[in-house]
Write a protein that holds these residues in place. Structure first.
Motif, PDB file in Angstrom:
ATOM      1  N   CYS A  52       1.136  -1.076  -0.050  1.00  0.00           N
ATOM      2  CA  CYS A  52       0.037  -0.032   0.061  1.00  0.00           C
ATOM      3  C   CYS A  52       0.849   1.345  -0.002  1.00  0.00           C
ATOM      4  CB  CYS A  52      -0.962  -0.097   1.115  1.00  0.00           C
ATOM      5  SG  CYS A  52      -0.082  -0.064   2.806  1.00  0.00           S
ATOM      6  N   ARG A  53       0.419   2.365   0.016  1.00  0.00           N
ATOM      7  CA  ARG A  53       1.267   3.630  -0.123  1.00  0.00           C
ATOM      8  C   ARG A  53       2.025   3.745   1.393  1.00  0.00           C
ATOM      9  NH1 ARG A  53      -1.830   9.087  -1.107  1.00  0.00           N
ATOM     10  NH2 ARG A  53      -2.393   7.998  -3.014  1.00  0.00           N
ATOM     11  N   ILE A  54       2.954   4.305   1.521  1.00  0.00           N
ATOM     12  CA  ILE A  54       3.630   4.241   2.729  1.00  0.00           C
ATOM     13  C   ILE A  54       2.730   5.067   3.760  1.00  0.00           C
ATOM     14  CG2 ILE A  54       5.153   6.573   1.666  1.00  0.00           C
ATOM     15  CD1 ILE A  54       7.279   5.074   3.538  1.00  0.00           C
ATOM     16  N   GLY A  55       2.581   4.852   4.852  1.00  0.00           N
ATOM     17  CA  GLY A  55       1.869   5.467   5.808  1.00  0.00           C
ATOM     18  C   GLY A  55       0.407   5.450   5.628  1.00  0.00           C
ATOM     19  N   GLU A  56      -0.255   4.742   4.543  1.00  0.00           N
ATOM     20  CA  GLU A  56      -1.482   5.075   4.404  1.00  0.00           C
ATOM     21  C   GLU A  56      -1.957   3.537   3.722  1.00  0.00           C
ATOM     22  OE1 GLU A  56      -3.141   7.644   4.546  1.00  0.00           O
ATOM     23  OE2 GLU A  56      -1.832   9.144   4.554  1.00  0.00           O
ATOM     24  N   ALA A  57      -2.500   3.068   5.141  1.00  0.00           N
ATOM     25  CA  ALA A  57      -2.801   1.268   5.047  1.00  0.00           C
ATOM     26  C   ALA A  57      -3.937   1.143   4.036  1.00  0.00           C
ATOM     27  CB  ALA A  57      -3.289   1.091   6.296  1.00  0.00           C
ATOM     28  N   PHE A  58      -4.989   2.134   3.746  1.00  0.00           N
ATOM     29  CA  PHE A  58      -6.158   2.085   2.702  1.00  0.00           C
ATOM     30  C   PHE A  58      -5.946   2.506   1.292  1.00  0.00           C
ATOM     31  CE2 PHE A  58      -7.700   2.088   7.283  1.00  0.00           C
ATOM     32  CZ  PHE A  58      -8.580   0.936   7.209  1.00  0.00           C
ATOM     33  N   GLU A  59      -4.616   2.983   1.119  1.00  0.00           N
ATOM     34  CA  GLU A  59      -4.549   3.538  -0.189  1.00  0.00           C
ATOM     35  C   GLU A  59      -3.679   2.549  -0.905  1.00  0.00           C
ATOM     36  OE1 GLU A  59      -5.212   6.159  -1.580  1.00  0.00           O
ATOM     37  OE2 GLU A  59      -6.306   7.143   0.180  1.00  0.00           O
ATOM     38  N   ASP A  66       3.528   7.819  -5.935  1.00  0.00           N
ATOM     39  CA  ASP A  66       3.451   7.317  -4.439  1.00  0.00           C
ATOM     40  C   ASP A  66       4.891   6.369  -3.951  1.00  0.00           C
ATOM     41  OD1 ASP A  66       0.789   8.340  -4.386  1.00  0.00           O
ATOM     42  OD2 ASP A  66       0.067   6.643  -5.526  1.00  0.00           O
ATOM     43  N   VAL A  67       5.265   5.919  -4.880  1.00  0.00           N
ATOM     44  CA  VAL A  67       6.389   4.725  -4.692  1.00  0.00           C
ATOM     45  C   VAL A  67       7.855   5.521  -4.976  1.00  0.00           C
ATOM     46  CG1 VAL A  67       7.363   2.664  -5.416  1.00  0.00           C
ATOM     47  CG2 VAL A  67       4.890   3.016  -5.496  1.00  0.00           C
ATOM     48  N   PHE A  68       7.983   6.183  -5.953  1.00  0.00           N
ATOM     49  CA  PHE A  68       9.312   6.558  -6.005  1.00  0.00           C
ATOM     50  C   PHE A  68       9.722   8.130  -5.638  1.00  0.00           C
ATOM     51  CE2 PHE A  68       8.615   3.122  -9.049  1.00  0.00           C
ATOM     52  CZ  PHE A  68       9.750   2.354  -8.788  1.00  0.00           C
ATOM     53  N   TYR A  69      10.879   8.139  -4.925  1.00  0.00           N
ATOM     54  CA  TYR A  69      11.206   9.425  -4.583  1.00  0.00           C
ATOM     55  C   TYR A  69      12.584   9.464  -4.443  1.00  0.00           C
ATOM     56  CZ  TYR A  69      11.703  13.450  -1.361  1.00  0.00           C
ATOM     57  OH  TYR A  69      12.414  14.860  -1.076  1.00  0.00           O
ATOM     58  N   ASN A  70      13.314  10.379  -5.565  1.00  0.00           N
ATOM     59  CA  ASN A  70      14.757  10.340  -5.837  1.00  0.00           C
ATOM     60  C   ASN A  70      15.041   8.848  -5.864  1.00  0.00           C
ATOM     61  OD1 ASN A  70      14.769  13.160  -5.695  1.00  0.00           O
ATOM     62  ND2 ASN A  70      15.237  13.225  -3.624  1.00  0.00           N
ATOM     63  N   GLU A  71      16.051   8.330  -5.254  1.00  0.00           N
ATOM     64  CA  GLU A  71      16.496   7.043  -5.525  1.00  0.00           C
ATOM     65  C   GLU A  71      15.879   6.042  -4.479  1.00  0.00           C
ATOM     66  OE1 GLU A  71      18.290   9.413  -3.984  1.00  0.00           O
ATOM     67  OE2 GLU A  71      19.584   8.556  -2.373  1.00  0.00           O
ATOM     68  N   TYR A  72      14.878   6.383  -3.945  1.00  0.00           N
ATOM     69  CA  TYR A  72      14.078   5.543  -2.895  1.00  0.00           C
ATOM     70  C   TYR A  72      12.851   5.032  -3.407  1.00  0.00           C
ATOM     71  CZ  TYR A  72      17.320   7.664   0.483  1.00  0.00           C
ATOM     72  OH  TYR A  72      18.466   7.813   1.241  1.00  0.00           O
ATOM     73  N   ILE A  73      12.689   3.721  -3.084  1.00  0.00           N
ATOM     74  CA  ILE A  73      11.228   3.124  -3.305  1.00  0.00           C
ATOM     75  C   ILE A  73      10.575   3.061  -1.815  1.00  0.00           C
ATOM     76  CG2 ILE A  73      10.312   0.914  -3.923  1.00  0.00           C
ATOM     77  CD1 ILE A  73      12.254   0.594  -5.823  1.00  0.00           C
ATOM     78  N   ASN A  74       9.404   3.715  -1.700  1.00  0.00           N
ATOM     79  CA  ASN A  74       8.830   3.587  -0.474  1.00  0.00           C
ATOM     80  C   ASN A  74       7.510   3.052  -0.689  1.00  0.00           C
ATOM     81  OD1 ASN A  74      10.940   5.343   0.737  1.00  0.00           O
ATOM     82  ND2 ASN A  74      10.029   7.132  -0.469  1.00  0.00           N
ATOM     83  N   LEU A  75       7.178   2.238   0.307  1.00  0.00           N
ATOM     84  CA  LEU A  75       6.146   1.389   0.354  1.00  0.00           C
ATOM     85  C   LEU A  75       5.414   1.200   1.714  1.00  0.00           C
ATOM     86  CD1 LEU A  75       7.078  -1.219  -2.447  1.00  0.00           C
ATOM     87  CD2 LEU A  75       5.094   0.402  -2.627  1.00  0.00           C
ATOM     88  N   GLY A  76       4.192   0.843   2.007  1.00  0.00           N
ATOM     89  CA  GLY A  76       3.884   0.336   3.098  1.00  0.00           C
ATOM     90  C   GLY A  76       3.589  -1.158   3.032  1.00  0.00           C
ATOM     91  N   PHE A  77       3.685  -1.964   4.013  1.00  0.00           N
ATOM     92  CA  PHE A  77       3.429  -3.439   3.876  1.00  0.00           C
ATOM     93  C   PHE A  77       2.264  -3.871   4.938  1.00  0.00           C
ATOM     94  CE2 PHE A  77       4.103  -7.731   5.604  1.00  0.00           C
ATOM     95  CZ  PHE A  77       4.195  -8.251   4.641  1.00  0.00           C
ATOM     96  N   ARG A  78       1.175  -4.271   4.290  1.00  0.00           N
ATOM     97  CA  ARG A  78       0.107  -4.448   5.038  1.00  0.00           C
ATOM     98  C   ARG A  78      -0.477  -5.906   5.071  1.00  0.00           C
ATOM     99  NH1 ARG A  78      -5.821  -1.765   3.038  1.00  0.00           N
ATOM    100  NH2 ARG A  78      -7.149  -3.791   3.973  1.00  0.00           N
ATOM    101  N   THR A  79      -0.789  -6.295   6.040  1.00  0.00           N
ATOM    102  CA  THR A  79      -1.357  -7.617   6.438  1.00  0.00           C
ATOM    103  C   THR A  79      -2.608  -7.909   7.013  1.00  0.00           C
ATOM    104  OG1 THR A  79       0.912  -8.590   6.406  1.00  0.00           O
ATOM    105  CG2 THR A  79      -0.867  -9.993   7.261  1.00  0.00           C
ATOM    106  N   ASP A  80      -3.735  -8.508   6.514  1.00  0.00           N
ATOM    107  CA  ASP A  80      -5.158  -8.548   7.009  1.00  0.00           C
ATOM    108  C   ASP A  80      -5.006  -9.963   7.419  1.00  0.00           C
ATOM    109  OD1 ASP A  80      -5.533  -5.974   6.378  1.00  0.00           O
ATOM    110  OD2 ASP A  80      -7.041  -6.325   4.991  1.00  0.00           O
ATOM    111  N   ARG A  81      -6.041 -10.330   8.418  1.00  0.00           N
ATOM    112  CA  ARG A  81      -5.977 -11.570   8.845  1.00  0.00           C
ATOM    113  C   ARG A  81      -7.509 -11.858   9.766  1.00  0.00           C
ATOM    114  NH1 ARG A  81      -4.160 -15.110  13.570  1.00  0.00           N
ATOM    115  NH2 ARG A  81      -3.468 -13.253  14.504  1.00  0.00           N
ATOM    116  N   TRP A  82      -8.394 -12.810   9.343  1.00  0.00           N
ATOM    117  CA  TRP A  82      -9.375 -12.928  10.100  1.00  0.00           C
ATOM    118  C   TRP A  82      -9.274 -13.590  11.480  1.00  0.00           C
ATOM    119  CZ3 TRP A  82     -13.536 -10.862   8.324  1.00  0.00           C
ATOM    120  CH2 TRP A  82     -13.963 -10.811   7.011  1.00  0.00           C
ATOM    121  N   VAL A  83      -9.593 -12.918  12.282  1.00  0.00           N
ATOM    122  CA  VAL A  83      -9.798 -13.439  13.843  1.00  0.00           C
ATOM    123  C   VAL A  83     -11.096 -13.304  14.331  1.00  0.00           C
ATOM    124  CG1 VAL A  83      -8.623 -13.207  15.953  1.00  0.00           C
ATOM    125  CG2 VAL A  83      -7.300 -12.467  14.054  1.00  0.00           C
TER     126      VAL A  83
END
Length: 238
Positions: A52-59, A66-83
């Motif tokens: 997802c977008r970095i800092g934005e779980a629902f984006e 959203d991803v590339f900034y200069n030489e950086y690749i920025n992402l959010g890693f999200r995990t959903d689980r049924w409990v």
């Protein structure tokens, strides 16, 4: 854990492999293929991870900016689980089993029938709740070949590393004294000395709240994995 606010706590990984010449266009396509797809109650999957977008779980509709900034690749890693809460499931199971046996005119239910009933009840309960959600940010310096992952939870890091490989075709190597030494490029003499080193524990008597070298008592009954996994990342829950 967010990379954009609060205290900065992260684990470092070295990227093992070379970037393709067209990595920006290629990675943008593979990132979109593995962007987060929310869980649905009737699906067989009980857990899913995605980008997802970095800092934005629902984006999860990601664009180049959203991803590339200069030489950086920025992402959010999200995990959903049924409990599904255990007491809720057990209560509904008792009701369902009683109704099923009454309808069949029997006194006992087979294991297969109970499992099928449990699956049916679980799917119904999922429609009444939301999956738990965990997220951590990631920033990859493509120049240095270093990924900063903003959590120290081992399980989350393992899931992220797996998705990273499936997305980019590159392996992540956790930073440690050994991997850092190898990355620095030791001479043969230095490498021989390094291989001859013996591991030394800096703590004593940790199992029952005994004091270590610092003189501070250590908590008993919990291991490192539990401390890392307990509630560190959870932002939104059912």
């Amino acid at each position: 854990m967010s990379a954009l606010k609060g205290s900065l706590t992260y684990a470092r990984f070295f990227v093992d492999g070379e970037l393709p010449d067209d990595f920006r266009e290629r990675f943008m396509r593979t990132i979109r293929l593995r962007s987060m797809k929310p869980l649905e109650p009737d699906e067989d999957d009980l857990e899913r991870s995605g980008w997802c977008r970095i800092g934005e779980a629902f984006e999860t509709d990601l664009h180049y900016e959203d991803v590339f900034y200069n030489e950086y690749i920025n992402l959010g890693f999200r995990t959903d689980r049924w409990v599904v809460p255990g007491p809720m499931l057990r209560s509904k199971m008792r009701e369902a089993e009683a109704t099923y046996l009454a309808k069949k005119g029997r006194e006992r239910i087979s294991r297969k029938e109970r499992n099928e009933l449990k699956e049916l009840i679980s799917r119904k309960l999922r429609r009444q709740i939301s999956p738990t959600m965990r997220m951590a940010d990631l920033s990859w310096s493509t120049v240095d070949g270093i990924v900063r992952f903003f959590t120290h939870a081992p399980k989350t890091a393992g899931l992220m590393s797996e998705l990273f490989y499936r997305t980019f075709g590159l392996k992540l190597v956790p930073e440690s004294p050994y991997t850092l030494a190898a990355r620095l490029g030791l001479s043969k003499a230095q490498e021989a000395q390094w291989q001859a080193l013996a591991m030394t524990s800096l703590e004593e008597g940790s199992a029952h709240g005994e004091k270590g070298p610092s003189g501070l008592a250590r908590p008993a009954g919990r291991d490192e994995d539990e401390r890392d996994e307990d509630g560190e990342l959870e932002r939104v829950s059912a």
